[in-house]
Write an enzyme that holds these catalytic residues in place. Structure first.
Site, PDB file in Angstrom:
ATOM      1  N   HIS A 154      -7.536  34.820  -1.064  1.00 16.30           N
ATOM      2  CA  HIS A 154      -8.730  34.191  -0.508  1.00 16.30           C
ATOM      3  C   HIS A 154      -9.819  34.173  -1.572  1.00 16.30           C
ATOM      4  O   HIS A 154     -10.032  35.195  -2.237  1.00 16.30           O
ATOM      5  CB  HIS A 154      -9.234  34.990   0.698  1.00 16.30           C
ATOM      6  N   ALA A 156       0.841  -1.204   0.000  1.00 10.36           N
ATOM      7  CA  ALA A 156       0.000   0.000   0.000  1.00 10.36           C
ATOM      8  C   ALA A 156       0.871   1.248   0.000  1.00 10.36           C
ATOM      9  O   ALA A 156       0.639   2.204   0.728  1.00 10.36           O
ATOM     10  CB  ALA A 156      -0.937  -0.015   1.203  1.00 10.36           C
TER      11      ALA A 156
HETATM   12  P1  NAI Z   1       6.759   1.905  -2.276  1.00 10.36           P
HETATM   13  O1  NAI Z   1       8.091   1.743  -1.664  1.00 10.36           O
HETATM   14  O2  NAI Z   1       6.124   3.232  -2.325  1.00 10.36           O
HETATM   15  O3  NAI Z   1       5.716   0.955  -1.545  1.00 10.36           O
HETATM   16  C1  NAI Z   1       5.921  -0.403  -1.403  1.00 10.36           C
HETATM   17  C2  NAI Z   1       5.038  -0.889  -0.265  1.00 10.36           C
HETATM   18  O4  NAI Z   1       5.055  -2.297  -0.278  1.00 10.36           O
HETATM   19  C3  NAI Z   1       5.518  -0.436   1.110  1.00 10.36           C
HETATM   20  O5  NAI Z   1       4.440   0.116   1.811  1.00 10.36           O
HETATM   21  C4  NAI Z   1       6.032  -1.716   1.750  1.00 10.36           C
HETATM   22  O6  NAI Z   1       5.854  -1.735   3.146  1.00 10.36           O
HETATM   23  C5  NAI Z   1       5.163  -2.761   1.057  1.00 10.36           C
HETATM   24  N1  NAI Z   1       5.746  -4.099   0.976  1.00 10.36           N
HETATM   25  C6  NAI Z   1       7.017  -4.436   0.681  1.00 10.36           C
HETATM   26  N2  NAI Z   1       7.140  -5.784   0.671  1.00 10.36           N
HETATM   27  C7  NAI Z   1       5.924  -6.287   0.949  1.00 10.36           C
HETATM   28  C8  NAI Z   1       5.401  -7.613   1.076  1.00 10.36           C
HETATM   29  N3  NAI Z   1       6.177  -8.683   0.895  1.00 10.36           N
HETATM   30  N4  NAI Z   1       4.084  -7.764   1.375  1.00 10.36           N
HETATM   31  C9  NAI Z   1       3.290  -6.683   1.560  1.00 10.36           C
HETATM   32  N5  NAI Z   1       3.727  -5.407   1.455  1.00 10.36           N
HETATM   33  C10 NAI Z   1       5.031  -5.222   1.146  1.00 10.36           C
HETATM   34  O7  NAI Z   1       6.903   1.253  -3.746  1.00 10.36           O
HETATM   35  P2  NAI Z   1       5.910   1.246  -4.984  1.00 10.36           P
HETATM   36  O8  NAI Z   1       4.561   1.671  -4.597  1.00 10.36           O
HETATM   37  O9  NAI Z   1       6.112  -0.060  -5.639  1.00 10.36           O
HETATM   38  O10 NAI Z   1       6.539   2.370  -5.901  1.00 10.36           O
HETATM   39  C11 NAI Z   1       7.919   2.288  -6.313  1.00 10.36           C
HETATM   40  C12 NAI Z   1       8.517   3.642  -6.407  1.00 10.36           C
HETATM   41  O11 NAI Z   1       8.003   4.332  -7.523  1.00 10.36           O
HETATM   42  C13 NAI Z   1       8.208   4.515  -5.211  1.00 10.36           C
HETATM   43  O12 NAI Z   1       9.206   4.341  -4.243  1.00 10.36           O
HETATM   44  C14 NAI Z   1       8.225   5.887  -5.752  1.00 10.36           C
HETATM   45  O13 NAI Z   1       9.490   6.432  -5.579  1.00 10.36           O
HETATM   46  C15 NAI Z   1       7.959   5.707  -7.242  1.00 10.36           C
HETATM   47  N6  NAI Z   1       6.608   6.219  -7.527  1.00 10.36           N
HETATM   48  C16 NAI Z   1       6.361   7.534  -7.301  1.00 10.36           C
HETATM   49  C17 NAI Z   1       5.121   8.054  -7.512  1.00 10.36           C
HETATM   50  C18 NAI Z   1       4.884   9.477  -7.211  1.00 10.36           C
HETATM   51  O14 NAI Z   1       5.833  10.210  -7.025  1.00 10.36           O
HETATM   52  N7  NAI Z   1       3.648   9.930  -7.163  1.00 10.36           N
HETATM   53  C19 NAI Z   1       4.022   7.236  -8.028  1.00 10.36           C
HETATM   54  C20 NAI Z   1       4.386   5.857  -8.207  1.00 10.36           C
HETATM   55  C21 NAI Z   1       5.643   5.396  -7.983  1.00 10.36           C
END
Ligand code: NAI
Ligand code: FAD
EC number: 1.8.1.4
Length: 466
Positions: free
Chosen positions: A444, A181
């Protein structure tokens, strides 16, 4: 051919760096293995995800809030193929724009897989066949990242998918199970929940977006719950299996019971890994660390000083604007300038609705580092502008130094938080105090008043509208 600088990878880091290098008079080349430029961000990341977030938000509002605005619509329908087509049109226009910028700046663009032959030579296995070798006085590794997975959750790209497939589904899932999440889970989960899917989040940690300030995760969960999503926090996925038309996810609960969720798609969004496959780093005298990252010093130089690296393939946040800053930094460093990046002040945004945006320290970090602080919060529901648009969820939270009043962190969940945070970044770059912000006129009615009110709350509890 011999160049002053070669960028390997044409994501936001590579193409921004190449443009800046060309502006500074360097003879510049860029190599990209995909047929379009722009990397993860433009092709399968920032841009397509925001296109679908916008489309799905329009649908959700039409279905759920238009009537209250006094707008009636009959027989509203989702046309997912059209939504995906529009997204692709936005991507195509944007990636073509980068190709235009390469030409405009006289940057030689090579389409193919780049790999080191030695520390100054790169071979390109061209996409249209054949090979070419080019030389660079400086070389920049800008090869980005790929989705991460675990052996217990093998990606098959059909039922068990990454963000890339989730951006082009042919039907709205009945039940989308999302592992992780974090940012991708929150954004793409919002898209499909708004379009009518049941969405279940299975998350290892105890909240959504667990690396951000805890208040943000708590508030975001409330907002996403309103879309009908379920949450399994502190749960551990043990197995994910494609069963043909369905996918089964086996999970250990916090009290050591086993449960199984069945859905039609499982999105694995557990983070991304730095990507150097096929780059033949060893030929240049380099190797990735245990986590796959290329190590760099404070000048973004690898252990071979004329080879630099940037963006998702090195340490730090995996964000497009961070990669862009680093591309510019490297080009300017090569010509002898003294650029600067303030990493602590790189903002972080989650494009859900309400949006989440943050810069600086989280409250948890301040506690951990023993920095004395005070805090002020202001809820959007107390803001006239937010009530007018029916965007009353969320709050702005300001953390300031207890003695000096310098703003140390700003965390906002609310309408247009992504844009409001720019004011906080500017304030913090100039080391403003919370009091400074309270003395500046904010138009505002605007959403930005929430930031000013939170600063008033942080300095003697004197918010006006609360
Ligand atoms: P993330 O690091 O944001 O989230 C991964 C989540 O998966 C964490 O909450 C973690 O606790 C959970 N997790 C890890 N292993 C797990 C497991 N075995 N079972 C259940 N939960 C688990 O990584 P995400 O969402 O994949 O995104 C990757 C990267 O892409 C982000 O770090 C971000 O830098 C970039 N990104 C940035 C965005 C933005 O700036 N709006 C949008 C989408 C991605
Ligand atoms: P990349 O963009 O990954 O680009 C690297 C490029 O190098 C790729 O095109 C790849 O094909 C190429 N390449 C790799 N190896 C070679 C080789 N050997 N030869 C030639 N070419 C090669 N960040 C934000 O800031 N805001 C967002 O809203 C946002 N949304 C996102 C949504 C999703 C779904 C995802 C997955 C990511 C999102 N991100 C967002 C993160 C952002 O996309 C990355 O941080 C950013 O793209 C990193 O830029 P980069 O230049 O380091 O690498």
């Amino acid at each position: 051919m011999e160049y002053d600088v070669i960028f390997i990878g044409a994501g936001p880091g590579g193409y921004t760096g190449a443009i800046r290098a060309a502006q500074l008079g360097l003879k510049t080349a860029i190599i990209e293995k995909y047929p379009t430029l722009g990397g993860t961000c433009l092709n399968v990341g920032c841009i397509p995800s925001k296109a679908l977030l916008d489309s799905s938000e329009h649908f959700y509002n039409a279905a759920h809030t238009f009537a209250e605005h006094g707008i009636r619509l009959d027989s509203l329908q989702v046309d997912l193929p059209q939504m995906i087509k529009r997204k692709q049109d936005v991507v195509d226009q944007t990636t073509k724009g980068i190709a235009f910028l390469m030409k405009k700046n006289k940057i030689d663009t090579y389409y193919g897989l780049g790999s080191f032959v030695d520390a100054h030579t790169v071979k390109i296995a061209k996409n249209d066949g054949g090979e070419e070798t080019i030389k660079g006085k400086n070389i920049v590794i800008a090869t980005g990242s790929k989705p991460m997975s675990f052996p217990s959750m093998p990606i098959d790209k059909k039922r068990v998918i990454t963000s890339t497939e989730a951006l082009k589904l042919e039907q709205v899932p009945k039940h989308l199970i999302i592992i992780g999440a974090g940012v991708i889970g929150a954004e793409l989960g919002s898209v499909y929940a708004r379009l009518g899917a049941n969405v279940s989040f299975v998350e290892f940690a105890d909240s959504m977006i667990p690396t951000m300030d805890k208040t943000m995760g708590k508030e975001l969960q409330k907002a996403i719950k309103k879309l009908g999503a379920d949450f399994y926090f502190n749960h551990k996925v043990t197995k994910v299996e494609n069963k043909g038309e369905e996918v089964e996810v086996s999970i250990d609960t916090p009290d050591n019971k086993q449960i199984t969720l069945t859905g039609d798609y499982c999105l694995v969004s557990v983070g991304r890994r730095p990507y150097t496959d096929g780059l033949n780093l060893e030929a240049a005298g380099l190797k990735a660390d245990a986590r796959g990252k290329v190590e760099v010093d404070s000048y973004l130089r690898t252990s071979v000083p004329h080879i630099y690296a940037l963006g998702d393939v090195i340490r730090g946040a995996m964000l497009a604007h961070k990669a862009e800053e680093e591309g510019t930094f490297i080009a300017e460093t090569i010509v002898g300038q003294k650029p600067h990046i303030h990493y602590r002040l790189i903002p972080n945004v989650v494009y859900t609705w309400p949006e989440v945006a943050a810069v600086g320290y989280t409250e948890e970090e301040l506690k951990q580092e023993g920095i004395p602080y005070k805090t002020g919060s202001f809820p959007f529901k107390a803001l006239g502008r937010a009530r007018a648009s029916m965007d009353i969820d969320g709050l702005a939270k300001v953390l300031a130094h207890k003695d000096s009043d310098e703003i140390l962190g700003v965390h906002i969940i609310g309408p247009r938080a992504a844009d409001i945070i720019a004011e906080a970044v500017v304030a913090m770059e100039f080391r403003a105090s919370a009091e400074d912000i309270t003395r500046m006129s904010h138009a505002h009615p605007t959403y930005t008043e929430a930031f000013k009110e939170a600063c008033l709350a942080a300095t003697g509890n004197r918010a006006i509208n609360m």
